[in-house]
Design a protein around this motif. Structure first.
Motif, mmCIF file in Angstrom:
data_model
loop_
_atom_site.group_PDB
_atom_site.id
_atom_site.type_symbol
_atom_site.label_atom_id
_atom_site.label_comp_id
_atom_site.label_asym_id
_atom_site.label_seq_id
_atom_site.Cartn_x
_atom_site.Cartn_y
_atom_site.Cartn_z
ATOM 1 N N GLY A 105 0.894 -1.205 -0.034
ATOM 2 C CA GLY A 105 0.082 -0.010 0.065
ATOM 3 C C GLY A 105 0.714 1.263 -0.148
ATOM 4 O O GLY A 105 0.317 2.538 0.008
ATOM 5 N N TYR A 106 2.397 1.303 0.096
ATOM 6 C CA TYR A 106 3.075 2.094 0.214
ATOM 7 C C TYR A 106 2.900 3.199 -1.187
ATOM 8 O O TYR A 106 2.715 4.618 -0.920
ATOM 9 C CB TYR A 106 4.475 1.933 0.484
ATOM 10 C CG TYR A 106 5.305 2.793 0.576
ATOM 11 C CD1 TYR A 106 5.463 3.824 1.664
ATOM 12 C CD2 TYR A 106 6.439 3.115 -0.373
ATOM 13 C CE1 TYR A 106 6.206 4.956 1.681
ATOM 14 C CE2 TYR A 106 7.248 4.154 -0.441
ATOM 15 C CZ TYR A 106 7.315 5.140 0.755
ATOM 16 O OH TYR A 106 7.948 6.337 0.733
ATOM 17 N N GLN A 107 3.274 2.542 -2.264
ATOM 18 C CA GLN A 107 2.997 3.498 -3.613
ATOM 19 C C GLN A 107 1.701 4.210 -3.532
ATOM 20 O O GLN A 107 1.645 5.210 -3.934
ATOM 21 C CB GLN A 107 3.484 2.526 -4.836
ATOM 22 C CG GLN A 107 3.133 3.102 -6.038
ATOM 23 C CD GLN A 107 4.209 4.224 -6.662
ATOM 24 O OE1 GLN A 107 5.084 3.853 -6.936
ATOM 25 N NE2 GLN A 107 3.901 5.489 -6.425
ATOM 26 N N ALA A 108 0.768 3.392 -3.120
ATOM 27 C CA ALA A 108 -0.776 4.090 -3.206
ATOM 28 C C ALA A 108 -0.933 5.303 -2.394
ATOM 29 O O ALA A 108 -1.457 6.107 -2.436
ATOM 30 C CB ALA A 108 -1.831 2.852 -2.907
ATOM 31 N N ALA A 109 -0.128 5.115 -1.080
ATOM 32 C CA ALA A 109 -0.108 6.080 0.146
ATOM 33 C C ALA A 109 0.492 7.489 -0.432
ATOM 34 O O ALA A 109 -0.074 8.467 -0.577
ATOM 35 C CB ALA A 109 0.188 5.616 1.329
ATOM 36 N N VAL A 110 1.733 7.163 -1.230
ATOM 37 C CA VAL A 110 2.349 8.159 -1.951
ATOM 38 C C VAL A 110 1.807 8.966 -2.794
ATOM 39 O O VAL A 110 1.676 10.039 -2.754
ATOM 40 C CB VAL A 110 3.691 7.718 -2.512
ATOM 41 C CG1 VAL A 110 4.481 8.789 -3.157
ATOM 42 C CG2 VAL A 110 4.831 7.327 -1.109
ATOM 43 N N LEU A 111 1.001 8.289 -3.686
ATOM 44 C CA LEU A 111 0.174 8.849 -4.835
ATOM 45 C C LEU A 111 -0.903 9.452 -3.985
ATOM 46 O O LEU A 111 -1.529 10.436 -4.313
ATOM 47 C CB LEU A 111 -0.380 7.921 -5.601
ATOM 48 C CG LEU A 111 0.398 7.082 -6.765
ATOM 49 C CD1 LEU A 111 -0.149 5.854 -7.332
ATOM 50 C CD2 LEU A 111 0.703 8.316 -7.909
#
Ligand code: SAH
Length: 228
Positions: A105-111
């Motif tokens: 979920g990290y990339q999604a959170a950054v986005l």
């Protein structure tokens, strides 16, 4: 009792500061030093608590310059690659972005820190469910997680201003090209062999796709329903 509460409060303040310091260092030494310059990407990377999205046994390595295992044979990319891919789609506050391969979920959170809405699909059910819970806990109301095969994209929410794919298929899935908005950008690792994958940027102009090869990379394979 009051003393204990006071101690715990101080400890949590110290820890928050500690992780913030690690994130600031990560941005300076791993991202800015290597050419990442988009201020909204750098701000998002300073803000998202990566240590709260990776498994407990690798939490102490959350801000190191490398990929990390997240279970089920999958990995979260190193911070530089996450920043590079995010910068490559030129994210703007008004955008609706699709991610394939939710993972931690990290990339999604950054986005989610930068764009209006994020739709993200994960094929490994326990990973998708965990990421959904973690993102909810962190307050990312604009990140929507679905468990399923990302090959088909998310037709009900298409078209997307940008698409980020974080697992490597042999070739770019046609449904994802179809779901990209006119003028939109897709960033995707392509190649069946981990030693010869490359990160490609696709841009849709007047219905045609223009492809640029950006970097040699090493991503986990893009799997299909049948291989689950
Ligand atoms: N973006 C993630 C990195 C995840 S690694 C993060 O920030 O943590 C790539 C992920 O893609 C893995 O979790 C893998 O299970 C998932 N994946 C592979 N093939 C997929 C498919 N067809 N559809 C959706 N997810 C897929």
């Amino acid at each position: 009792m009051n003393r204990l509460l006071c101690f715990l409060l101080l400890l949590s303040i110290f820890q928050t500061d500690h992780y913030q310091t690690l994130r600031n260092d990560m941005v300076k030494t791993q991202l800015e030093a290597q050419g990442i310059h988009n201020p909204s990407v750098l701000n998002a990377m300073r803000k998202v608590p990566r240590h709260q999205l990776v498994p407990g046994n690798v939490r102490h390595l959350a801000y190191e310059d490398g990929p990390l295992p997240i279970g089920y044979g999958q990995t979260i990319s190193q911070p530089y690659i996450v920043a590079f891919m995010t910068e490559a789609i030129d994210p703007k506050p008004c955008m609706k972005v699709l991610e394939i391969g939710t993972g931690s979920g990290y990339q999604a959170a950054v986005l989610g820190e930068i764009v209006a809405e994020v739709y993200t699909i994960e094929i490994v059910e326990p990973l998708g469910t965990k990421a959904q819970k973690d993102l909810e806990k962190l307050g990312y109301k604009n990140v929507h997680v679905r468990v399923g095969d990302g090959y088909k994209g998310w037709p009900e929410q298409a078209p997307f201003d940008a698409i980020i794919v974080t697992a490597a298929p042999e070739k770019v899935p046609q449904p994802l090209i179809d779901q990209l908005k006119e003028g939109g950008k897709m960033i995707i690792p392509v190649g069946s062999n981990a030693n010869t994958q490359e990160l490609r940027l696709l841009e849709k102009r007047k219905g045609k796709i223009r492809t640029t090869s950006l970097l040699p990379v090493r991503f986990v394979p893009f799997t299909r329903d049948t291989l689950k």
